[in-house]
Design a protein around this motif. Structure first.
Motif, PDB file in Angstrom:
ATOM      1  N   LYS A  19       0.806  -1.030   0.102  1.00  0.00           N
ATOM      2  CA  LYS A  19      -0.041   0.032  -0.189  1.00  0.00           C
ATOM      3  C   LYS A  19       0.891   1.247   0.025  1.00  0.00           C
ATOM      4  N   PRO A  20       0.529   2.525  -0.320  1.00  0.00           N
ATOM      5  CA  PRO A  20       1.191   3.346  -0.116  1.00  0.00           C
ATOM      6  C   PRO A  20       1.538   3.701   0.943  1.00  0.00           C
ATOM      7  N   GLY A  21       3.010   4.015   1.087  1.00  0.00           N
ATOM      8  CA  GLY A  21       3.586   4.143   2.686  1.00  0.00           C
ATOM      9  C   GLY A  21       4.972   4.788   2.550  1.00  0.00           C
ATOM     10  N   THR A  22       5.609   4.505   3.844  1.00  0.00           N
ATOM     11  CA  THR A  22       7.107   5.223   3.818  1.00  0.00           C
ATOM     12  C   THR A  22       8.259   4.333   3.876  1.00  0.00           C
ATOM     13  N   GLY A  23       7.786   3.108   3.416  1.00  0.00           N
ATOM     14  CA  GLY A  23       9.358   2.098   3.291  1.00  0.00           C
ATOM     15  C   GLY A  23       8.629   0.696   3.858  1.00  0.00           C
ATOM     16  N   LEU A  24       9.507  -0.432   3.472  1.00  0.00           N
ATOM     17  CA  LEU A  24       9.283  -1.871   3.795  1.00  0.00           C
ATOM     18  C   LEU A  24      10.132  -2.171   4.967  1.00  0.00           C
ATOM     19  N   ILE A  25       9.532  -3.117   5.633  1.00  0.00           N
ATOM     20  CA  ILE A  25      10.560  -3.964   6.604  1.00  0.00           C
ATOM     21  C   ILE A  25      10.610  -5.287   6.085  1.00  0.00           C
ATOM     22  N   LEU A  26      12.007  -5.613   5.650  1.00  0.00           N
ATOM     23  CA  LEU A  26      12.420  -7.060   5.134  1.00  0.00           C
ATOM     24  C   LEU A  26      13.372  -7.619   5.963  1.00  0.00           C
ATOM     25  N   GLY A  28      13.794  -7.659   9.066  1.00  0.00           N
ATOM     26  CA  GLY A  28      13.823  -6.824   9.932  1.00  0.00           C
ATOM     27  C   GLY A  28      14.558  -5.327   9.760  1.00  0.00           C
ATOM     28  N   VAL A  29      14.740  -5.282   8.369  1.00  0.00           N
ATOM     29  CA  VAL A  29      15.553  -3.973   8.100  1.00  0.00           C
ATOM     30  C   VAL A  29      14.649  -3.267   7.222  1.00  0.00           C
ATOM     31  N   THR A  30      14.688  -1.850   7.657  1.00  0.00           N
ATOM     32  CA  THR A  30      13.886  -0.751   6.826  1.00  0.00           C
ATOM     33  C   THR A  30      14.658  -0.547   5.541  1.00  0.00           C
ATOM     34  N   VAL A  31      13.751  -0.830   4.436  1.00  0.00           N
ATOM     35  CA  VAL A  31      14.044  -0.539   3.056  1.00  0.00           C
ATOM     36  C   VAL A  31      13.372   0.592   2.553  1.00  0.00           C
ATOM     37  N   ALA A  32      14.088   1.723   2.029  1.00  0.00           N
ATOM     38  CA  ALA A  32      13.402   2.711   1.705  1.00  0.00           C
ATOM     39  C   ALA A  32      12.528   2.601   0.567  1.00  0.00           C
ATOM     40  N   PHE A  33      11.177   3.122   0.275  1.00  0.00           N
ATOM     41  CA  PHE A  33      10.284   2.778  -0.796  1.00  0.00           C
ATOM     42  C   PHE A  33       9.320   3.771  -0.604  1.00  0.00           C
ATOM     43  N   GLU A  34       8.671   3.915  -1.781  1.00  0.00           N
ATOM     44  CA  GLU A  34       7.098   4.904  -1.547  1.00  0.00           C
ATOM     45  C   GLU A  34       5.960   3.956  -0.861  1.00  0.00           C
ATOM     46  N   LYS A  35       6.243   2.554  -0.991  1.00  0.00           N
ATOM     47  CA  LYS A  35       4.987   1.709  -0.371  1.00  0.00           C
ATOM     48  C   LYS A  35       5.411   0.812   0.899  1.00  0.00           C
ATOM     49  N   SER A  36       4.484   0.446   1.531  1.00  0.00           N
ATOM     50  CA  SER A  36       4.705  -0.412   2.630  1.00  0.00           C
ATOM     51  C   SER A  36       3.942  -1.604   2.589  1.00  0.00           C
ATOM     52  N   LEU A  37       4.281  -2.647   3.349  1.00  0.00           N
ATOM     53  CA  LEU A  37       3.559  -4.027   3.099  1.00  0.00           C
ATOM     54  C   LEU A  37       2.640  -3.782   4.288  1.00  0.00           C
ATOM     55  N   VAL A  38       1.334  -4.436   3.766  1.00  0.00           N
ATOM     56  CA  VAL A  38       0.229  -4.599   4.560  1.00  0.00           C
ATOM     57  C   VAL A  38       0.357  -5.763   5.276  1.00  0.00           C
ATOM     58  N   GLY A  39      -0.181  -5.784   6.799  1.00  0.00           N
ATOM     59  CA  GLY A  39       0.074  -7.017   7.630  1.00  0.00           C
ATOM     60  C   GLY A  39      -0.523  -6.747   8.896  1.00  0.00           C
ATOM     61  N   HIS A  40      -0.981  -7.786   9.604  1.00  0.00           N
ATOM     62  CA  HIS A  40      -1.375  -7.670  11.053  1.00  0.00           C
ATOM     63  C   HIS A  40      -0.128  -7.413  11.777  1.00  0.00           C
ATOM     64  N   SER A  41       0.925  -7.872  11.549  1.00  0.00           N
ATOM     65  CA  SER A  41       1.986  -7.429  12.229  1.00  0.00           C
ATOM     66  C   SER A  41       2.709  -6.563  11.464  1.00  0.00           C
ATOM     67  N   ASP A  42       4.156  -6.513  11.408  1.00  0.00           N
ATOM     68  CA  ASP A  42       4.719  -5.439  10.508  1.00  0.00           C
ATOM     69  C   ASP A  42       4.806  -5.656   9.125  1.00  0.00           C
ATOM     70  N   GLY A 149       3.832  -4.742  -8.982  1.00  0.00           N
ATOM     71  CA  GLY A 149       4.165  -3.817  -7.979  1.00  0.00           C
ATOM     72  C   GLY A 149       3.065  -3.777  -6.754  1.00  0.00           C
ATOM     73  N   LYS A 150       1.946  -4.856  -6.927  1.00  0.00           N
ATOM     74  CA  LYS A 150       0.934  -4.886  -5.692  1.00  0.00           C
ATOM     75  C   LYS A 150       1.329  -5.742  -4.663  1.00  0.00           C
ATOM     76  N   ALA A 151       2.495  -6.743  -4.777  1.00  0.00           N
ATOM     77  CA  ALA A 151       2.724  -7.252  -3.561  1.00  0.00           C
ATOM     78  C   ALA A 151       4.226  -7.847  -3.431  1.00  0.00           C
ATOM     79  N   ILE A 152       4.597  -8.252  -2.669  1.00  0.00           N
ATOM     80  CA  ILE A 152       5.940  -8.710  -2.127  1.00  0.00           C
ATOM     81  C   ILE A 152       5.920 -10.085  -1.737  1.00  0.00           C
ATOM     82  N   ALA A 153       6.679 -11.256  -2.021  1.00  0.00           N
ATOM     83  CA  ALA A 153       6.640 -12.326  -1.636  1.00  0.00           C
ATOM     84  C   ALA A 153       7.993 -12.862  -1.131  1.00  0.00           C
ATOM     85  N   ALA A 154       8.087 -14.081  -0.225  1.00  0.00           N
ATOM     86  CA  ALA A 154       9.369 -14.426  -0.041  1.00  0.00           C
ATOM     87  C   ALA A 154       9.400 -16.062   0.015  1.00  0.00           C
TER      88      ALA A 154
END
Ligand code: MG
Length: 163
Positions: A19-26, A28-42, A149-154
């Protein structure tokens, strides 16, 4: 007669929407980006897949068994807590982590600059040397929700051992 060396490989997979946001956490590391991951936790897909790989290798269920997203205790928590709990469950069964290999699927941003910080953070969380942790990334070449660019997986594979 001594028990044979017991090697297991667990696999884990996770996918979260962006979703639009201020960065990802991947990892445990903050990754600069114009989106964020949606989730119950981080929304940390890499740590969630890691937890499933660790639990899977020991046949201890999955992240949903131990941390249900219906439980308000886990809302917004740092996913490192899930990893720490999974590690304590493995230790209780005398499992040691031998190796972890991960793939992050993301169209953007470029993740290569974050591989070392992520590996260093995983090394700290899992008490493993860096050469027992591998982190890679792939794009989906424009295909499916990840490519758009709608999702990220691992995906994560974790090799466990016990004597
Ligand atoms: Mg998840």
């Amino acid at each position: 007669k001594p028990l044979p060396l017991d090697f297991r490989t667990g696999i884990g997979y996770d996918r979260h929407l962006l979703k639009p946001g201020t960065g990802l956490i991947l990892g445990g590391v903050t990754v600069a980006f114009e989106k964020s991951l949606v989730g119950h936790s981080d929304g940390d897909v890499l740590l969630h897949a890691l937890v499933d790989a660790l639990l899977g290798g020991a046949a201890l269920g999955d992240i949903g068994t131990h941390f249900p997203d219906t439980d308000a205790r886990w809302k917004g928590v740092d996913s490192a807590r899930f990893v720490e709990h999974a590690c304590s469950l493995l230790a209780a069964q005398q499992f040691e982590i031998s190796f972890v290999d991960a793939i992050i699927l993301a169209e953007k941003p470029k993740l290569a600059p974050y591989f070392t910080p992520i590996r260093e953070n995983l090394a700290r969380l899992l008490t493993l040397p860096l050469d027992r942790l591998s982190v890679k990334a792939k794009t989906e070449e424009g295909t499916d929700a990840i490519g758009e660019g709608k999702a990220i997986a691992a995906f994560v594979a974790a090799t466990l051992r016990r004597e």
